[in-house]
Design an enzyme around this catalytic site. Sequence first.
Site, PDB file in Angstrom:
ATOM      1  N   GLU A 253     -24.748  12.960 -31.074  1.00 13.46           N
ATOM      2  CA  GLU A 253     -24.849  11.442 -30.967  1.00 13.46           C
ATOM      3  C   GLU A 253     -25.978  10.903 -30.311  1.00 13.46           C
ATOM      4  O   GLU A 253     -26.270   9.704 -30.293  1.00 13.46           O
ATOM      5  CB  GLU A 253     -23.457  11.011 -30.291  1.00 13.46           C
TER       6      GLU A 253
ATOM      7  N   HIS B  15     -20.937  16.341 -31.795  1.00 15.33           N
ATOM      8  CA  HIS B  15     -19.785  15.819 -32.586  1.00 15.33           C
ATOM      9  C   HIS B  15     -19.477  16.551 -33.693  1.00 15.33           C
ATOM     10  O   HIS B  15     -19.074  17.616 -33.877  1.00 15.33           O
ATOM     11  CB  HIS B  15     -19.741  13.952 -32.516  1.00 15.33           C
TER      12      HIS B  15
ATOM     13  N   HIS C  73     -14.374  19.003 -29.861  1.00 15.23           N
ATOM     14  CA  HIS C  73     -14.223  17.879 -30.503  1.00 15.23           C
ATOM     15  C   HIS C  73     -13.981  18.035 -32.039  1.00 15.23           C
ATOM     16  O   HIS C  73     -13.056  17.319 -32.847  1.00 15.23           O
ATOM     17  CB  HIS C  73     -15.575  16.948 -30.442  1.00 15.23           C
TER      18      HIS C  73
ATOM     19  N   GLU D 245     -24.468  15.614 -26.933  1.00 10.63           N
ATOM     20  CA  GLU D 245     -23.155  15.032 -27.103  1.00 10.63           C
ATOM     21  C   GLU D 245     -22.933  15.503 -28.650  1.00 10.63           C
ATOM     22  O   GLU D 245     -23.124  14.615 -29.710  1.00 10.63           O
ATOM     23  CB  GLU D 245     -23.026  13.351 -27.271  1.00 10.63           C
TER      24      GLU D 245
END
Length: 286
Positions: A277, A262, A220, A260
Amino acid sequence: MPVADKGAGPYGIAAGPDGALWLTFAHSGRIARLTLDGELDEYPLDSSECRPTVITPGPDGALWFTRFQDHRIGRITVDGETNSFPVPTPGSGPFGITAGPDGAEWFTQMNTDRIGRITANGEITEFVLPQAGAFPSAITAGPDGALWFTLNQANAIGRISVHGDIQIHPLPTPGAAPVGITSDGAALWFVEIAAGQIGRISVDGGIKEFPLPDRTAKPHAIVAASTGDCWFTEWGANRIGHITDSGEIAEYSLSSPSSEPHGITLGPDRALWVALETGGVARVKP
């Protein structure tokens, strides 16, 4: 370490000029300041639904960030004073932002195929890309004095000079969907979220791609620690990855399951700091 509940959505992270980490809480409309010893301060924005996304230090000693949902560029001082500026094109969806070599901030407009430039006093200039539906995403200052950005849906890397001249470099892998991009001082490195690869592009446009061991990892964001030494988040695999100039890849699992990851940044302590996240921040010592 936990910094918010899951509903806040820590997303972007940057090292500030004050020796602290600054985060965007995308879902709760807040900016947070985190010291290296874990002290946290939160600053609510004027709209809880503005969706602050990517944040970066500016040449004026403040932090600048995109507000994806209400199409504004935000600014916060290290003392927590905030203001924002509307992007002229309606529905622009600003996402990536970086300090340029010209003393201004440069940002992408994901929904309207434009690159924006904003001065310290809020004056905005927009440059239209030559492709529609390109989805410009992350942006960074390159080693050549230009700005480089990912075109997520055009499957390409773009370059724009400070005068607005634009070049587009298509990627070799179809449907790679590039997102994060960084400069290591010699070349640009980027992630291909749909292809599970890390890419490198030289300033003359030569591209190399390096497949990850897990092609479904969904890389990401990416940051350079030094030349040929980059770290990236694997949003779909709950890992932090490392790649060298030769393409050697190492991966490290995060202790919190399904967190998650990021945004990622190199902290003032030379460790890697990652926004999770699900409500936390991870620190990875190289």
